[in-house]
Scaffold this motif. Structure first.
Motif, PDB file in Angstrom:
ATOM      1  N   TYR A  57       0.828  -1.199   0.000  1.00 43.61           N
ATOM      2  CA  TYR A  57       0.000   0.000   0.000  1.00 43.61           C
ATOM      3  C   TYR A  57       0.863   1.250   0.000  1.00 43.61           C
ATOM      4  O   TYR A  57       1.544   1.571   0.974  1.00 43.61           O
ATOM      5  CB  TYR A  57      -0.944   0.040   1.205  1.00 43.61           C
ATOM      6  N   LEU A  58       0.845   1.944  -1.126  1.00 42.47           N
ATOM      7  CA  LEU A  58       1.473   3.249  -1.261  1.00 42.47           C
ATOM      8  C   LEU A  58       0.492   4.152  -1.996  1.00 42.47           C
ATOM      9  O   LEU A  58      -0.364   3.669  -2.746  1.00 42.47           O
ATOM     10  CB  LEU A  58       2.787   3.154  -2.060  1.00 42.47           C
ATOM     11  N   GLU A  59       0.617   5.446  -1.787  1.00 41.31           N
ATOM     12  CA  GLU A  59      -0.277   6.411  -2.422  1.00 41.31           C
ATOM     13  C   GLU A  59       0.510   7.255  -3.417  1.00 41.31           C
ATOM     14  O   GLU A  59       1.656   7.624  -3.151  1.00 41.31           O
ATOM     15  CB  GLU A  59      -0.907   7.318  -1.357  1.00 41.31           C
ATOM     16  N   CYS A  60      -0.092   7.540  -4.550  1.00 42.07           N
ATOM     17  CA  CYS A  60       0.555   8.388  -5.551  1.00 42.07           C
ATOM     18  C   CYS A  60       0.284   9.856  -5.228  1.00 42.07           C
ATOM     19  O   CYS A  60      -0.849  10.247  -4.984  1.00 42.07           O
ATOM     20  CB  CYS A  60       0.042   8.047  -6.942  1.00 42.07           C
ATOM     21  N   HIS A  61       1.336  10.644  -5.235  1.00 45.66           N
ATOM     22  CA  HIS A  61       1.247  12.073  -4.921  1.00 45.66           C
ATOM     23  C   HIS A  61       1.776  12.872  -6.097  1.00 45.66           C
ATOM     24  O   HIS A  61       2.880  12.624  -6.592  1.00 45.66           O
ATOM     25  CB  HIS A  61       2.077  12.377  -3.668  1.00 45.66           C
TER      26      HIS A  61
END
Length: 110
Positions: A57-61
């Motif tokens: 789980y990683l978020e794109c910024h």
């Protein structure tokens, strides 16, 4: 004092409609950036905090917001853990942090 104010607050369950503008992001760029990160936050360089059915789980910024004319392009997107992502938006040092992350992505993508 805060607890007393919270206990005295009315129980409101009124429904409020909100309208917002959402920008279409390219799924291919998101998938590329997440693959590029290899399960590691590109900010703090620590492993993703947990796994989902789709992987780490990683978020794109977006380093330059789409709303401000920033491109939906790999050089403008970084994969972050939720903690680093919140820091880029809410920290008193968010501008400095975003500048450092821009340099980091330029190093990765050049």
């Amino acid at each position: 004092e805060l607890r007393q104010a919270a206990l005295a607050a009315p129980e409101t369950k009124d429904r409020v409609e909100k309208q917002r503008i959402a920008y279409q992001r390219a799924e291919a760029i998101k998938q590329y950036v997440l693959a590029r990160a290899k399960g590691v936050c590109e900010g703090c360089e620590k492993p993703a905090p947990f796994r989902t059915s789709k992987g780490p789980y990683l978020e794109c910024h977006h380093l330059h917001r789409l709303a401000d004319g920033g491109p939906d392009h790999p050089v403008n997107v970084i994969a972050l853990c939720p903690n680093c992502h919140r820091e880029t938006h809410l920290s008193v040092n968010s501008k400095l942090l975003n500048e450092k992350l821009k340099e980091k992505v330029w190093g990765i993508e050049r």
